[in-house]
Motif scaffolding. Structure first.
Motif, PDB file in Angstrom:
ATOM      1  N   SER A 232       0.830  -1.215   0.000  1.00 30.53           N
ATOM      2  CA  SER A 232       0.000   0.000   0.000  1.00 30.53           C
ATOM      3  C   SER A 232       0.865   1.267   0.000  1.00 30.53           C
ATOM      4  O   SER A 232       0.342   2.374  -0.158  1.00 30.53           O
ATOM      5  CB  SER A 232      -0.926   0.010   1.224  1.00 30.53           C
ATOM      6  OG  SER A 232      -0.166   0.198   2.406  1.00 30.53           O
ATOM      7  N   LYS A 233       2.164   1.106   0.197  1.00 29.37           N
ATOM      8  CA  LYS A 233       3.048   2.280   0.257  1.00 29.37           C
ATOM      9  C   LYS A 233       4.004   2.321  -0.931  1.00 29.37           C
ATOM     10  O   LYS A 233       4.240   1.302  -1.572  1.00 29.37           O
ATOM     11  CB  LYS A 233       3.869   2.250   1.554  1.00 29.37           C
ATOM     12  CG  LYS A 233       3.027   2.408   2.802  1.00 29.37           C
ATOM     13  CD  LYS A 233       3.903   2.396   4.037  1.00 29.37           C
ATOM     14  CE  LYS A 233       3.035   2.581   5.280  1.00 29.37           C
ATOM     15  NZ  LYS A 233       3.808   2.386   6.522  1.00 29.37           N
ATOM     16  N   ARG A 234       4.553   3.498  -1.185  1.00 27.40           N
ATOM     17  CA  ARG A 234       5.626   3.644  -2.175  1.00 27.40           C
ATOM     18  C   ARG A 234       6.846   4.182  -1.432  1.00 27.40           C
ATOM     19  O   ARG A 234       6.721   5.099  -0.612  1.00 27.40           O
ATOM     20  CB  ARG A 234       5.229   4.618  -3.291  1.00 27.40           C
ATOM     21  CG  ARG A 234       3.984   4.175  -4.063  1.00 27.40           C
ATOM     22  CD  ARG A 234       4.199   2.902  -4.862  1.00 27.40           C
ATOM     23  NE  ARG A 234       2.962   2.459  -5.501  1.00 27.40           N
ATOM     24  CZ  ARG A 234       2.090   1.601  -4.979  1.00 27.40           C
ATOM     25  NH1 ARG A 234       2.314   1.074  -3.776  1.00 27.40           N
ATOM     26  NH2 ARG A 234       1.000   1.254  -5.630  1.00 27.40           N
TER      27      ARG A 234
ATOM     28  N   ASP B 102      -0.681   6.179   0.149  1.00 29.49           N
ATOM     29  CA  ASP B 102      -1.326   6.954  -0.925  1.00 29.49           C
ATOM     30  C   ASP B 102      -1.731   8.346  -0.406  1.00 29.49           C
ATOM     31  O   ASP B 102      -2.633   8.481   0.419  1.00 29.49           O
ATOM     32  CB  ASP B 102      -2.575   6.172  -1.390  1.00 29.49           C
ATOM     33  CG  ASP B 102      -3.306   6.863  -2.536  1.00 29.49           C
ATOM     34  OD1 ASP B 102      -2.997   8.037  -2.817  1.00 29.49           O
ATOM     35  OD2 ASP B 102      -4.186   6.220  -3.133  1.00 29.49           O
TER      36      ASP B 102
ATOM     37  N   GLU C  10      -2.970  11.022  -2.057  1.00 33.25           N
ATOM     38  CA  GLU C  10      -3.961  11.837  -2.782  1.00 33.25           C
ATOM     39  C   GLU C  10      -5.121  10.990  -3.300  1.00 33.25           C
ATOM     40  O   GLU C  10      -5.687  11.306  -4.344  1.00 33.25           O
ATOM     41  CB  GLU C  10      -3.273  12.560  -3.970  1.00 33.25           C
ATOM     42  CG  GLU C  10      -2.080  13.433  -3.604  1.00 33.25           C
ATOM     43  CD  GLU C  10      -2.457  14.840  -3.172  1.00 33.25           C
ATOM     44  OE1 GLU C  10      -3.672  15.143  -3.129  1.00 33.25           O
ATOM     45  OE2 GLU C  10      -1.539  15.620  -2.871  1.00 33.25           O
ATOM     46  N   HIS C  11      -5.452   9.936  -2.607  1.00 36.01           N
ATOM     47  CA  HIS C  11      -6.551   9.051  -3.035  1.00 36.01           C
ATOM     48  C   HIS C  11      -6.380   8.649  -4.503  1.00 36.01           C
ATOM     49  O   HIS C  11      -7.297   8.776  -5.313  1.00 36.01           O
ATOM     50  CB  HIS C  11      -7.918   9.730  -2.825  1.00 36.01           C
ATOM     51  CG  HIS C  11      -8.092  10.255  -1.428  1.00 36.01           C
ATOM     52  ND1 HIS C  11      -8.241   9.418  -0.339  1.00 36.01           N
ATOM     53  CD2 HIS C  11      -8.095  11.522  -0.945  1.00 36.01           C
ATOM     54  CE1 HIS C  11      -8.334  10.148   0.759  1.00 36.01           C
ATOM     55  NE2 HIS C  11      -8.243  11.423   0.432  1.00 36.01           N
ATOM     56  N   LEU C  12      -5.206   8.165  -4.818  1.00 30.92           N
ATOM     57  CA  LEU C  12      -4.886   7.831  -6.212  1.00 30.92           C
ATOM     58  C   LEU C  12      -5.378   6.442  -6.594  1.00 30.92           C
ATOM     59  O   LEU C  12      -5.473   6.122  -7.779  1.00 30.92           O
ATOM     60  CB  LEU C  12      -3.367   7.932  -6.421  1.00 30.92           C
ATOM     61  CG  LEU C  12      -2.802   9.349  -6.214  1.00 30.92           C
ATOM     62  CD1 LEU C  12      -1.287   9.322  -6.049  1.00 30.92           C
ATOM     63  CD2 LEU C  12      -3.200  10.247  -7.377  1.00 30.92           C
TER      64      LEU C  12
ATOM     65  N   LEU D 269       4.364  11.914  -9.112  1.00 28.30           N
ATOM     66  CA  LEU D 269       3.259  11.254  -8.403  1.00 28.30           C
ATOM     67  C   LEU D 269       2.129  11.023  -9.390  1.00 28.30           C
ATOM     68  O   LEU D 269       1.750  11.938 -10.129  1.00 28.30           O
ATOM     69  CB  LEU D 269       2.779  12.155  -7.257  1.00 28.30           C
ATOM     70  CG  LEU D 269       1.730  11.565  -6.324  1.00 28.30           C
ATOM     71  CD1 LEU D 269       2.322  10.417  -5.506  1.00 28.30           C
ATOM     72  CD2 LEU D 269       1.178  12.643  -5.386  1.00 28.30           C
TER      73      LEU D 269
ATOM     74  N   SER E 181      -5.509   2.016  -6.335  1.00 31.41           N
ATOM     75  CA  SER E 181      -4.524   0.936  -6.433  1.00 31.41           C
ATOM     76  C   SER E 181      -3.610   1.153  -7.640  1.00 31.41           C
ATOM     77  O   SER E 181      -4.025   1.710  -8.654  1.00 31.41           O
ATOM     78  CB  SER E 181      -5.223  -0.425  -6.526  1.00 31.41           C
ATOM     79  OG  SER E 181      -5.896  -0.503  -7.748  1.00 31.41           O
TER      80      SER E 181
ATOM     81  N   ASP F 204      -1.477   8.277 -10.685  1.00 31.72           N
ATOM     82  CA  ASP F 204      -2.350   7.112 -10.515  1.00 31.72           C
ATOM     83  C   ASP F 204      -1.898   6.036 -11.497  1.00 31.72           C
ATOM     84  O   ASP F 204      -0.972   6.243 -12.283  1.00 31.72           O
ATOM     85  CB  ASP F 204      -3.813   7.510 -10.755  1.00 31.72           C
ATOM     86  CG  ASP F 204      -4.005   8.109 -12.132  1.00 31.72           C
ATOM     87  OD1 ASP F 204      -3.802   7.395 -13.138  1.00 31.72           O
ATOM     88  OD2 ASP F 204      -4.308   9.323 -12.228  1.00 31.72           O
TER      89      ASP F 204
ATOM     90  N   TRP G 270      -1.064   3.076  -7.663  1.00 25.45           N
ATOM     91  CA  TRP G 270      -0.538   4.452  -7.767  1.00 25.45           C
ATOM     92  C   TRP G 270       0.984   4.442  -7.857  1.00 25.45           C
ATOM     93  O   TRP G 270       1.635   3.460  -7.508  1.00 25.45           O
ATOM     94  CB  TRP G 270      -1.054   5.318  -6.626  1.00 25.45           C
ATOM     95  CG  TRP G 270      -0.572   4.983  -5.247  1.00 25.45           C
ATOM     96  CD1 TRP G 270      -1.032   3.989  -4.437  1.00 25.45           C
ATOM     97  CD2 TRP G 270       0.457   5.654  -4.513  1.00 25.45           C
ATOM     98  NE1 TRP G 270      -0.346   4.004  -3.247  1.00 25.45           N
ATOM     99  CE2 TRP G 270       0.563   5.005  -3.261  1.00 25.45           C
ATOM    100  CE3 TRP G 270       1.295   6.744  -4.784  1.00 25.45           C
ATOM    101  CZ2 TRP G 270       1.485   5.411  -2.288  1.00 25.45           C
ATOM    102  CZ3 TRP G 270       2.203   7.146  -3.812  1.00 25.45           C
ATOM    103  CH2 TRP G 270       2.290   6.479  -2.580  1.00 25.45           C
TER     104      TRP G 270
END
Ligand code: DGJ
Length: 332
Positions: A70-72, A96, A98-100, A126, A102, A128, A104
């Motif tokens: 879930s993270k980058r 995430d 900016e609510h990008l 950054l 899955s 989506d 992202w």
């Protein structure tokens, strides 16, 4: 033959000593796996190098397979010699922001040093999963190795922005290079005083990504790749007497058939020594189905007579004190 035997002997010693694996016998080996001081694959894809207080810091996309999905993440490594790298930890492990949704994307992180605000400022692309958000993100830290705190995302100059690059001029001015598809070109944009925004310096009407730049003996060189996704293509360069141009036509860095030796530009690193100046072409050899095992392609560029040439890959070393690069005899 003696050299080859010597190389073999060294390889065996390194194989037995995981702490030394990253040393790779003190050479940079384009396209081969490159390991840190723990013996782990270096995760600094689409990265950049920031020089600070006698130390090189390499930041890049951390594509480790065991990352929280879930993270980058952005990893940080440090080195005094550009060949042996110590893992400094994850500079950023971002949920995430900016609510990008899955898939992202956080790509091509670069860290700038703001000596006025005494902050370290991380920029990245950054997006989506469809690459339609097309913004840069900014994160800051009081320490170069992080952790970095997310501040915001924005469209520089109000334009869509995808691949980014970094350039620091000889007077210390900091520039963001960003590709902007609807304009069919890319921008060189100077960071504002607090590095939280940019102002336009130059627009180059060439649809290129992986933008990078260097200034050598008064000439600016910009490089970039054509847009072929993860597939390699012949990277190109142009020159100008000033950042604002006029820019020459673009020329291939290497013979077109070589497709840049399977690599895509990410940064041009200038090492100024007591005897020589070497410009390192830093690039990625992407493995889209195994991004964690994407390789690094670093080679010293040949620059002269207004031109720039990327030689075929071979092991090499650099002395950061003298600035001299030494290409090995073909030893494999
Ligand atoms: C090319 C870009 O340079 C890379 O950073 C990445 O965004 C890929 N495209 C994705 O296809």
């Amino acid at each position: 033959m003696r050299q080859k035997l010597f190389g073999l002997t060294l390889s065996c010693v390194l194989f037995l000593s995981p702490l030394s694996v990253g040393a790779q016998s003190g050479r940079i080996r384009p396209g081969e796996q490159w390991r840190d001081n723990h013996g782990h694959l270096i995760q600094a894809h689409g990265g950049g190098i920031t020089f600070w207080k006698g130390m090189y810091y390499w930041f890049g996309e951390d594509r480790s397979r065991d990352n929280d999905p879930s993270k980058r993440s952005v990893a940080c490594y440090s080195s005094r010699d550009l060949m042996h790298w110590r893992f400094c930890g994850k500079a950023l492990a971002l949920p995430d922001p900016e609510h990008l949704g899955s898939g992202w994307v956080l790509e091509r992180p670069k860290v700038f040093v703001n000596t006025r605000t005494r902050k370290f400022v991380l920029y990245a692309h950054l997006d989506d999963a469809h690459y339609s958000f097309a913004r840069v993100m900014v994160a800051v830290s009081d320490h170069i190795q992080g952790p970095y705190r997310y501040v915001k995302s924005y469209r520089p100059l109000g334009e869509e922005s995808r691949d980014i690059g970094q350039f620091i001029d000889e007077d210390g001015s900091a520039y963001l290079i960003f590709e902007s598809r609807p304009t069919h070109g890319f921008f060189i944009a100077r960071l504002t005083g607090d590095f939280m925004n940019v102002e336009k310096t130059c627009f180059i009407p060439a649809p290129l990504e992986g933008g990078a730049m260097v200034r050598v003996r008064g000439t600016y060189y910009v490089v970039g790749s054509h847009m072929t996704g993860w597939e390699p293509n012949p990277n190109v360069y142009a020159t100008a007497p000033a950042l604002t141009g006029p820019w020459t036509e673009f020329h291939n860095l290497a013979p077109a058939a070589a497709r840049n030796y399977g690599s895509q530009s990410t940064m041009l690193l200038k090492v100024v020594g007591t005897k020589a100046t070497t410009v390192i072409f830093m690039a990625d050899q992407w493995r889209p189905n195994a991004l964690w095992d994407s390789r690094y392609f670093w080679m010293p560029l040949r620059i002269g007579d207004g031109g720039m040439h990327l030689p075929p890959p071979r092991p090499w070393s650099i002395d950061v004190t003298t600035g001299e690069a030494t290409l090995s005899a073909a030893d494999r």
